[in-house]
Scaffold this motif. Structure first.
Motif, PDB file in Angstrom:
ATOM      1  N   ARG A 142     -19.075   1.992   6.299  1.00 25.59           N
ATOM      2  CA  ARG A 142     -19.702   2.486   7.352  1.00 25.59           C
ATOM      3  C   ARG A 142     -21.555   2.459   7.260  1.00 25.59           C
ATOM      4  NH1 ARG A 142     -17.637   8.536   9.422  1.00 25.59           N
ATOM      5  NH2 ARG A 142     -15.644   7.236   9.296  1.00 25.59           N
ATOM      6  N   VAL A 183     -17.228  -0.413  10.365  1.00 25.15           N
ATOM      7  CA  VAL A 183     -16.981   1.066  10.687  1.00 25.15           C
ATOM      8  C   VAL A 183     -15.657   1.563  10.329  1.00 25.15           C
ATOM      9  CG1 VAL A 183     -17.073   2.846  12.348  1.00 25.15           C
ATOM     10  CG2 VAL A 183     -19.001   1.289  12.521  1.00 25.15           C
ATOM     11  N   ALA A 237     -20.089  -4.719  13.760  1.00 20.92           N
ATOM     12  CA  ALA A 237     -20.152  -3.484  13.446  1.00 20.92           C
ATOM     13  C   ALA A 237     -19.013  -2.716  13.424  1.00 20.92           C
ATOM     14  CB  ALA A 237     -21.307  -2.939  14.170  1.00 20.92           C
ATOM     15  N   SER A 245     -25.057  -8.125   3.743  1.00 25.20           N
ATOM     16  CA  SER A 245     -25.174  -6.704   4.069  1.00 25.20           C
ATOM     17  C   SER A 245     -25.371  -5.819   2.909  1.00 25.20           C
ATOM     18  CB  SER A 245     -24.137  -6.110   4.970  1.00 25.20           C
ATOM     19  OG  SER A 245     -24.044  -6.650   6.167  1.00 25.20           O
ATOM     20  N   SER A 259     -25.027  -4.875   8.718  1.00 22.42           N
ATOM     21  CA  SER A 259     -24.279  -6.018   9.220  1.00 22.42           C
ATOM     22  C   SER A 259     -24.319  -6.186  10.619  1.00 22.42           C
ATOM     23  CB  SER A 259     -22.557  -5.590   9.203  1.00 22.42           C
ATOM     24  OG  SER A 259     -22.243  -4.842   9.936  1.00 22.42           O
ATOM     25  N   ALA A 260     -24.747  -5.287  11.340  1.00 22.31           N
ATOM     26  CA  ALA A 260     -25.175  -5.480  12.837  1.00 22.31           C
ATOM     27  C   ALA A 260     -26.558  -6.370  12.517  1.00 22.31           C
ATOM     28  CB  ALA A 260     -25.242  -4.275  13.773  1.00 22.31           C
ATOM     29  N   ALA A 270     -22.246  -0.826   7.847  1.00 19.00           N
ATOM     30  CA  ALA A 270     -22.075  -1.493   9.599  1.00 19.00           C
ATOM     31  C   ALA A 270     -23.522  -1.697  10.054  1.00 19.00           C
ATOM     32  CB  ALA A 270     -21.443  -0.253  10.364  1.00 19.00           C
ATOM     33  N   ALA A 271     -24.519  -0.770   9.935  1.00 21.50           N
ATOM     34  CA  ALA A 271     -25.619  -0.815  10.658  1.00 21.50           C
ATOM     35  C   ALA A 271     -26.372  -2.162  10.145  1.00 21.50           C
ATOM     36  CB  ALA A 271     -26.654   0.175  10.323  1.00 21.50           C
TER      37      ALA A 271
END
Length: 346
Positions: A276, A17, A13, A247, A282-283, A279-280
């Motif tokens: 960004r 970011v 993440a 993602s 991808s996590a 990022a969520a």
């Protein structure tokens, strides 16, 4: 295991970011437009690969060179070393967690310092070149993927990247083992499962490689699973690409939910900070990827489902039994005859 997985998710993440800093304004806007399906059809074709290439080149500060008429993009050595170090730490944590090292102390007979020196030192020293070559190879494939037309062609190039990276890693693992085994101190051969150049055949190297991929210790061997640290750290770029694509597809599908497109556009400012936003996602992709191995492990052959943990009995290792039996029964001239280690019928 939970700690290791959580750290990897945070690293993934964090990479996304910070990624927006690497992209130009127009590239961020086009990627953000793709994520919420606001790009014209002619602009959609190469948005994803071009954005990733720009991100890759900025992160590794690549420079283009021509080798035999083929354009290659070479990462800066310092950036490559940093990426290798982070990838090695992440892979080592997963390996240690899988062996139970983060949950229980090793047995009193385990020489942790020796294991760390042999495995850690050898991995760091020999992993730098294949990691760098994997970066160069992956960047080359990314360029071909961006030029390809059609999803199947691009998926084909992704498969080429994985196969080529694994071939590079396999070759260097084989070579590094062959070079390093004679350097193992006498009396410490048990730490490498009594491997030597004579016993390091191609078939055994394949067995070690498969053990690394599955983080397993086949019966009659010792710590073959440590090769997974070497393998997975060198596949860093391939994992990065796959997580990026997964993602973007996840966000692209999610934005179809009522109200989410406007939320991404207005509240999350997806046109300004597309990575960004990713990022969520991808996590979440990383969490799913890390939960797959435990779910798939029962489907593997029985000898690929287990590891020796932090304990290892030298007399349970086939090569050690054979080697020490030969030394006991047929000592070389001027070789001190080993005493019977006890419990063995010879």
């Amino acid at each position: 295991m939970l700690f290791a997985c959580a750290l990897i998710v945070v690293l993934v993440a964090g990479l996304f970011v910070l990624g927006d800093r690497a992209l130009g304004v127009e590239r961020r806007r086009s990627l953000g437009g793709w994520l919420i399906d606001e790009l014209p059809a002619e602009a959609r074709v190469d948005t994803l690969p071009q954005a990733f290439i720009e991100w890759f080149d900025a992160l590794f500060r690549t420079r283009a060179v021509s080798v035999l008429g083929v354009e290659l993009h070479l990462p800066r050595l310092g950036r490559s070393l940093l990426a290798s170090g982070i990838a090695l730490i992440a892979a080592a944590l997963v390996w240690l967690a899988n062996k139970g090292a983060l949950a229980e102390a090793p047995s009193s007979g385990t020489n942790v310092a020796l294991l760390g020196l042999l495995y850690g030192g050898a991995t760091i020293a020999t992993n730098l070149i294949p990691d760098y070559l994997s970066l160069v190879e992956s960047r080359f494939v990314l360029g071909r993927m961006a030029a390809a037309r059609g999803p199947l062609a691009r998926l084909g190039w992704l498969a080429v990247d994985v196969v080529a990276s694994m071939a590079i890693v396999f070759g260097f693992v084989f070579l590094s083992f062959w070079l390093a085994l004679p350097l193992v101190p006498e009396g410490a051969d048990y730490a490498v499962g009594c491997l030597d150049r004579e016993s390091l055949s191609f078939a055994r190297m394949v067995d070690i490689f498969v053990a690394g991929l599955t983080f397993s210790t086949p019966p009659g061997t010792l710590n073959y699973d440590v090769s997974g640290v070497y393998i997975y750290s060198s596949l860093f770029t391939s994992f990065w690409v796959w997580i990026y694509l997964a993602s973007t597809l996840l966000v692209r599908v999610a934005q179809l939910a009522p109200g989410l497109r406007a939320f991404l556009r207005d509240a999350c400012r997806v046109h300004d900070y597309p990575l960004r936003v990713l990022a969520a996602a991808s996590a979440l992709v990383a969490v799913v990827a890390l939960t797959l191995p435990p779910l798939l492990r029962p489907l593997l052959p029985e000898d690929r489902q287990h590891t020796n943990g932090m304990d290892g009995d030298v007399w349970e290792v086939d090569l050690c039994r054979e080697k020490h039996f030969r030394e006991f029964m047929f000592p070389l001239p001027n070789q001190r005859v080993r005493q019977n280690p006890g419990g063995w019928p010879f």
